[in-house]
Design a protein around this motif. Sequence first.
Motif, mmCIF file in Angstrom:
data_model
loop_
_atom_site.group_PDB
_atom_site.id
_atom_site.type_symbol
_atom_site.label_atom_id
_atom_site.label_comp_id
_atom_site.label_asym_id
_atom_site.label_seq_id
_atom_site.Cartn_x
_atom_site.Cartn_y
_atom_site.Cartn_z
ATOM 1 N N GLN A 42 0.962 -1.478 0.028
ATOM 2 C CA GLN A 42 0.000 -0.169 0.000
ATOM 3 C C GLN A 42 0.576 1.468 0.061
ATOM 4 O O GLN A 42 0.762 2.614 -0.536
ATOM 5 N N LEU A 43 1.824 1.300 0.803
ATOM 6 C CA LEU A 43 2.622 2.627 1.209
ATOM 7 C C LEU A 43 3.695 2.529 -0.552
ATOM 8 O O LEU A 43 3.776 4.238 -0.922
ATOM 9 N N LEU A 44 4.159 1.655 -0.830
ATOM 10 C CA LEU A 44 4.546 1.902 -2.084
ATOM 11 C C LEU A 44 3.608 2.594 -3.946
ATOM 12 O O LEU A 44 3.931 2.868 -4.278
ATOM 13 N N ASP A 45 2.654 2.531 -3.608
ATOM 14 C CA ASP A 45 1.210 2.863 -3.857
ATOM 15 C C ASP A 45 0.616 4.009 -3.671
ATOM 16 O O ASP A 45 1.049 4.730 -4.365
ATOM 17 N N LYS A 46 0.919 4.736 -2.313
ATOM 18 C CA LYS A 46 0.370 5.645 -1.522
ATOM 19 C C LYS A 46 1.868 6.533 -2.277
ATOM 20 O O LYS A 46 1.220 8.327 -2.488
ATOM 21 N N ALA A 47 3.184 6.263 -2.205
ATOM 22 C CA ALA A 47 4.659 7.152 -2.759
ATOM 23 C C ALA A 47 4.758 7.011 -4.001
ATOM 24 O O ALA A 47 5.204 8.252 -4.394
ATOM 25 N N LYS A 48 3.902 6.788 -5.076
ATOM 26 C CA LYS A 48 3.885 6.369 -6.080
ATOM 27 C C LYS A 48 5.419 6.312 -6.525
ATOM 28 O O LYS A 48 5.990 7.107 -7.580
ATOM 29 N N VAL A 49 6.083 5.199 -6.057
ATOM 30 C CA VAL A 49 7.235 4.748 -5.939
ATOM 31 C C VAL A 49 7.823 4.926 -7.637
ATOM 32 O O VAL A 49 7.096 3.653 -8.524
ATOM 33 N N THR A 50 8.762 5.433 -8.464
ATOM 34 C CA THR A 50 8.865 4.455 -9.614
ATOM 35 C C THR A 50 10.874 3.919 -9.169
ATOM 36 O O THR A 50 11.585 3.807 -8.718
ATOM 37 N N PRO A 51 10.731 3.462 -10.427
ATOM 38 C CA PRO A 51 12.057 3.074 -10.951
ATOM 39 C C PRO A 51 12.947 3.463 -10.768
ATOM 40 O O PRO A 51 14.673 3.964 -10.718
ATOM 41 N N GLU A 52 12.526 5.004 -10.832
ATOM 42 C CA GLU A 52 13.748 6.404 -10.903
ATOM 43 C C GLU A 52 14.086 6.610 -8.787
ATOM 44 O O GLU A 52 15.334 7.130 -9.134
ATOM 45 N N ASP A 53 13.801 6.465 -8.086
ATOM 46 C CA ASP A 53 14.033 6.316 -6.815
ATOM 47 C C ASP A 53 14.839 4.816 -6.363
ATOM 48 O O ASP A 53 14.462 4.021 -6.930
ATOM 49 N N HIS A 54 15.043 6.123 -5.458
ATOM 50 C CA HIS A 54 16.733 5.356 -4.729
ATOM 51 C C HIS A 54 15.299 4.555 -2.769
ATOM 52 O O HIS A 54 15.582 5.897 -2.588
ATOM 53 N N ILE A 55 15.190 3.707 -2.639
ATOM 54 C CA ILE A 55 14.403 3.228 -1.781
ATOM 55 C C ILE A 55 15.522 2.126 -1.044
ATOM 56 O O ILE A 55 16.119 1.250 -0.265
ATOM 57 N N ILE A 56 16.044 2.746 0.397
ATOM 58 C CA ILE A 56 16.793 2.565 0.978
ATOM 59 C C ILE A 56 15.964 1.751 2.844
ATOM 60 O O ILE A 56 14.745 2.387 3.620
ATOM 61 N N PHE A 57 15.848 0.608 3.076
ATOM 62 C CA PHE A 57 15.139 -0.103 3.867
ATOM 63 C C PHE A 57 15.753 0.042 4.955
ATOM 64 O O PHE A 57 16.923 -0.225 5.277
ATOM 65 N N LEU A 58 15.623 -0.035 6.157
ATOM 66 C CA LEU A 58 16.572 0.989 7.207
ATOM 67 C C LEU A 58 16.368 -1.077 8.663
ATOM 68 O O LEU A 58 16.791 -0.517 9.879
ATOM 69 N N GLY A 59 15.710 -1.932 7.789
ATOM 70 C CA GLY A 59 15.763 -2.826 8.582
ATOM 71 C C GLY A 59 14.846 -3.183 9.470
ATOM 72 O O GLY A 59 13.529 -2.651 9.516
ATOM 73 N N ASP A 60 14.956 -4.415 10.492
ATOM 74 C CA ASP A 60 13.950 -5.637 10.998
ATOM 75 C C ASP A 60 12.445 -5.670 9.951
ATOM 76 O O ASP A 60 11.360 -5.212 9.910
ATOM 77 N N TYR A 61 13.018 -6.836 9.077
ATOM 78 C CA TYR A 61 11.878 -6.898 7.425
ATOM 79 C C TYR A 61 11.096 -8.183 8.781
ATOM 80 O O TYR A 61 9.445 -7.919 7.459
ATOM 81 N N VAL A 62 11.631 -9.037 9.704
ATOM 82 C CA VAL A 62 10.564 -10.651 9.986
ATOM 83 C C VAL A 62 10.260 -9.498 10.757
ATOM 84 O O VAL A 62 10.609 -8.567 11.841
ATOM 85 N N ASP A 63 9.526 -10.481 12.013
ATOM 86 C CA ASP A 63 8.945 -10.603 13.021
ATOM 87 C C ASP A 63 7.571 -9.336 13.407
ATOM 88 O O ASP A 63 8.079 -8.943 13.831
ATOM 89 N N GLY A 64 6.984 -10.501 13.361
ATOM 90 C CA GLY A 64 5.813 -9.917 13.863
ATOM 91 C C GLY A 64 4.538 -10.146 13.204
ATOM 92 O O GLY A 64 3.840 -10.623 14.067
ATOM 93 N N TRP A 65 3.768 -10.209 12.161
ATOM 94 C CA TRP A 65 3.088 -10.557 11.714
ATOM 95 C C TRP A 65 2.950 -11.877 10.801
ATOM 96 O O TRP A 65 4.574 -11.835 10.504
ATOM 97 N N SER A 66 2.589 -12.397 9.800
ATOM 98 C CA SER A 66 2.257 -13.512 9.816
ATOM 99 C C SER A 66 2.954 -13.928 8.322
ATOM 100 O O SER A 66 3.483 -14.650 8.239
ATOM 101 N N THR A 67 3.491 -12.458 7.457
ATOM 102 C CA THR A 67 4.306 -13.501 6.188
ATOM 103 C C THR A 67 5.280 -13.036 6.061
ATOM 104 O O THR A 67 5.716 -11.906 5.274
ATOM 105 N N ALA A 68 6.156 -13.439 7.042
ATOM 106 C CA ALA A 68 7.347 -13.098 6.924
ATOM 107 C C ALA A 68 8.346 -14.011 5.478
ATOM 108 O O ALA A 68 8.722 -13.184 4.738
ATOM 109 N N VAL A 69 8.055 -14.608 5.522
ATOM 110 C CA VAL A 69 8.269 -15.450 4.531
ATOM 111 C C VAL A 69 7.656 -14.611 2.823
ATOM 112 O O VAL A 69 8.971 -13.812 2.079
ATOM 113 N N GLU A 70 6.738 -14.067 2.669
ATOM 114 C CA GLU A 70 5.763 -13.193 2.021
ATOM 115 C C GLU A 70 6.659 -11.835 1.365
ATOM 116 O O GLU A 70 7.217 -11.483 0.347
ATOM 117 N N THR A 71 6.928 -11.633 2.890
ATOM 118 C CA THR A 71 8.045 -10.474 3.244
ATOM 119 C C THR A 71 8.912 -10.377 2.325
ATOM 120 O O THR A 71 9.646 -9.445 1.077
#
Length: 243
Positions: free
Chosen positions: A18-47
């Motif tokens: 949903q967030l990527l859609d809201k921000a209208k992210v394009t391949p020209e953007d640089h996305i930096i993810f700050l970590g903690d991709y897992v542990d919380g909700w049920s879709t760890a593998v899917e994430t």
Amino acid sequence: MRTLVVGDIHSGVRALEQLLDKAKVTPEDHIIFLGDYVDGWSTAVETIDFLIQLQSQYTCTFIRGNHDELCKAWLIDQKENPQWLAHGGTATRDSYLNADKEKWRMHLDFYENLQNYYLAEDNRLYLHAGYTNLKGIDYEYFQQSFYWDRTLWELATALDPSLKPADSKFPKRLTHYKEVFIGHTPISKREFVEPQNRANIWNVDTGAAFMGGLTMLDVETKEFWQSDPVHKFYPGERGRNLS
């Protein structure tokens, strides 16, 4: 090209979509993810599947979080850490137990290739948690501080806002970088909150593992976008909420 920084996802891939859609992210953007991709909700593998696919289409930088290290350790030897299980690891373990071992190997490669920090050419620093050395990241004694430390944000929030970098009492630790972007310490576990700035530190962990939303911030303009509260994407699940 925008530089967009994303806070702690904690397996909330539905909120990320949903967030990527809201921000209208394009391949020209640089996305930096700050970590903690897992542990919380049920879709760890899917994430992790989604992030691996995303980097084939977009410019992505993936920072290492402490929960990613805990998950990697379990994938290697299946030795259960009670503290990990109590803080979101149970959902991640269950997600991986429903995936085949080839998927495990692919995800281990992803975890192995995470970066402890990213220092951009404009002297903006991105890392999951913090650093403790007064001289900055190049002098850090323990690499684990980059994804476990909480004292950097504690320092920034306790700092007298009237102090300026030129003042003798201004913390030397905060003088080395134009800005520092972190996650790790949720701003709130109970409320839907915005990212916060203290001194030159930006905290983008808005509690996606709890009752908050997932946040993406444009580092130049400080415009930000947030998903709906992540728990609403996972009805019937507790995430890391204890009650």
